[in-house]
Design an enzyme around this catalytic site. Sequence first.
Site, short mmCIF file in Angstrom:
data_model
loop_
_atom_site.label_atom_id
_atom_site.label_comp_id
_atom_site.label_asym_id
_atom_site.label_seq_id
_atom_site.Cartn_x
_atom_site.Cartn_y
_atom_site.Cartn_z
N HIS A 91 0.84 -1.22 0.00
CA HIS A 91 0.00 0.00 0.00
C HIS A 91 0.86 1.26 0.00
O HIS A 91 0.78 2.10 0.89
CB HIS A 91 -0.97 0.01 1.19
CG HIS A 91 -1.95 -1.11 1.16
ND1 HIS A 91 -2.98 -1.22 2.06
CD2 HIS A 91 -2.08 -2.17 0.31
CE1 HIS A 91 -3.69 -2.31 1.79
NE2 HIS A 91 -3.16 -2.90 0.73
N ASP A 142 -1.60 3.46 3.22
CA ASP A 142 -1.54 3.19 4.67
C ASP A 142 -0.45 2.18 5.02
O ASP A 142 -0.42 1.67 6.14
CB ASP A 142 -2.91 2.73 5.18
CG ASP A 142 -3.29 1.33 4.69
OD1 ASP A 142 -2.50 0.70 3.94
OD2 ASP A 142 -4.38 0.86 5.06
N ARG A 197 -6.58 4.42 2.01
CA ARG A 197 -6.02 3.06 2.13
C ARG A 197 -4.86 2.85 1.16
O ARG A 197 -3.72 2.77 1.57
CB ARG A 197 -7.11 2.01 1.90
CG ARG A 197 -6.66 0.59 2.17
CD ARG A 197 -7.84 -0.37 2.13
NE ARG A 197 -7.45 -1.72 2.45
CZ ARG A 197 -7.02 -2.61 1.57
NH1 ARG A 197 -6.94 -2.28 0.29
NH2 ARG A 197 -6.68 -3.82 1.95
N ALA A 209 -15.10 1.71 4.94
CA ALA A 209 -14.72 1.37 3.56
C ALA A 209 -15.90 1.74 2.66
O ALA A 209 -17.02 1.28 2.87
CB ALA A 209 -14.42 -0.12 3.44
N TYR A 241 -18.98 3.63 1.54
CA TYR A 241 -19.97 4.43 2.26
C TYR A 241 -20.06 3.97 3.71
O TYR A 241 -19.74 2.82 4.04
CB TYR A 241 -21.34 4.30 1.59
CG TYR A 241 -21.30 4.61 0.12
CD1 TYR A 241 -21.13 5.92 -0.32
CD2 TYR A 241 -21.40 3.59 -0.83
CE1 TYR A 241 -21.07 6.21 -1.67
CE2 TYR A 241 -21.34 3.88 -2.19
CZ TYR A 241 -21.17 5.19 -2.61
OH TYR A 241 -21.09 5.47 -3.93
N ASP A 298 -22.11 2.52 5.79
CA ASP A 298 -23.37 1.84 5.56
C ASP A 298 -23.52 0.52 6.33
O ASP A 298 -24.52 -0.19 6.14
CB ASP A 298 -23.57 1.58 4.06
CG ASP A 298 -22.40 0.80 3.46
OD1 ASP A 298 -21.53 0.33 4.22
OD2 ASP A 298 -22.34 0.69 2.22
N GLU A 329 -19.06 0.32 11.08
CA GLU A 329 -18.87 1.64 10.46
C GLU A 329 -19.70 2.73 11.13
O GLU A 329 -19.23 3.85 11.37
CB GLU A 329 -19.22 1.57 8.97
CG GLU A 329 -18.19 0.81 8.15
CD GLU A 329 -18.52 0.79 6.68
OE1 GLU A 329 -17.58 0.75 5.87
OE2 GLU A 329 -19.71 0.80 6.32
#
Length: 458
Positions: A160, A179, A244, A285, A287, A289, A324
């Site tokens: 990453h 990250d 990320r 990650a 939305y 949701d 989340e």
Amino acid sequence: MRILIVAGVALTVVSVGAIQDATIVTNPPERFTMRVVTSGLDGPWELTWGPDSHLWATERRGRRVIRVNPADGTRSTLITVHEVHQSVTQDGLLGLALHPDFLKSLVGNNDVYLAFTYDDAPGPALARRMGIRRYQYDANARTLTAPVDVIMGLPTHDDHVGGRLVIGRDLKLYLSIGDLGSNFGANRCNENRAQDLPTMSQIGKGDWSNYQGKILRLNLDGSIPDDNPVINGVRSHVFSYGHRNPLGLVVGSKGEIYESEHGPNTDDEVNLIEGGRNYGWPNVAGYRDNKTYVYANWSASKPAPCRTLPPGNAVPASVPTQAEMAWNNERFTPPLRTFFTVEGGYKAQGIGSATMAPGGIDIYTSNAIPGWRNSLLALSLIRGVVYRLTLSPDGRSVAGPPVEQFATANRYRDIALNPDGRTFYLATDPEGPSRDPSGSPRPLANPGSILEFKYEGN
Ligand SMILES: [Ca+2]
Ligand SMILES: [Ca+2]
């Protein structure tokens, strides 16, 4: 199969298996011819159309900047950057940005900016760092000369890495840093610090260690712009945070910064990057949701320390988890669009990762292809396609479904656009996984190449 009606045109949407995103349009009406411009490149990473009507590219593994004649594929090496440390699949010579006045006749200059990873430790020890360096292009000798370090000592690691570099309409450098793979795979016991912000004391000492998971904004000399956002009381190079693995950055026609980044096993993102905003990772990650993604913080495992936990991805009870919706941040900014957002309970281990694995991103602003003006072009590594996303007139949202273009059995790392609006160049990875539309592995058709796609009408 099902039929989706988009702008009055009936388009077939193929949905094969659980790892497909059924909103993607897969049989666009535009016709293109494909041609291999050149092959045998050692990891082409940044691909840029130069004002000299040549393609400029970095070779990530080869540590070279090359200049390619798109007409006949002849290429020359402008420089090999020997200080580049390259050892894994993401590090090496990465971003390249030409000054907006590059080679212009009156006020022009010859500045070329490179982002790369290097080893900052003497001897056999390894201290991975990222830096940006400026060179002068000598157009007669066809070399890059007069190196000046813009900023060094930026954090990097073996996963990453990020490393995409662009210059905005505001004449600032924008650099993406991932990250560092923290809290993931072999690095799962490293604390993820994409939310950590630099302190005043760190900035005073030139300690950039909290710049992981960020998009930086720098003056062309590497200093901190006076108008950078003040976040938690500190003005630093940090422009946005909570990222990320941001591998795509592009400047829009009004100076907007668009970005693409990898999701964990779901929820790849396309973002509109604005100063001082928080893009959520690792708390969110895609939305916010409460679908499949739950933040499991391996580094906080107790009483059993992370390093004593058995291998595997099943999260033990000692590892704290957070939904989340349990996280709230006033600066949180959702993506413009996600790819492969799947419903809760999705088992990536069994079904396969729901990802398009974003590479570079670009923006199409020409009128040459009907209906394409003001589209983002987001590249997929693992699927070998480019997703065209129509932007709204104000550039602040995506209108309509992604449309797949340029499908081949390759990994698309970066794209360059000929100003004629009809010709596109795609750089391909020399190796790495690729999957066909049914999700089955396949060999790469044109590893380490530059492909040209020319528009031939609808
Ligand atoms: Ca995000
Ligand atoms: Ca989510």
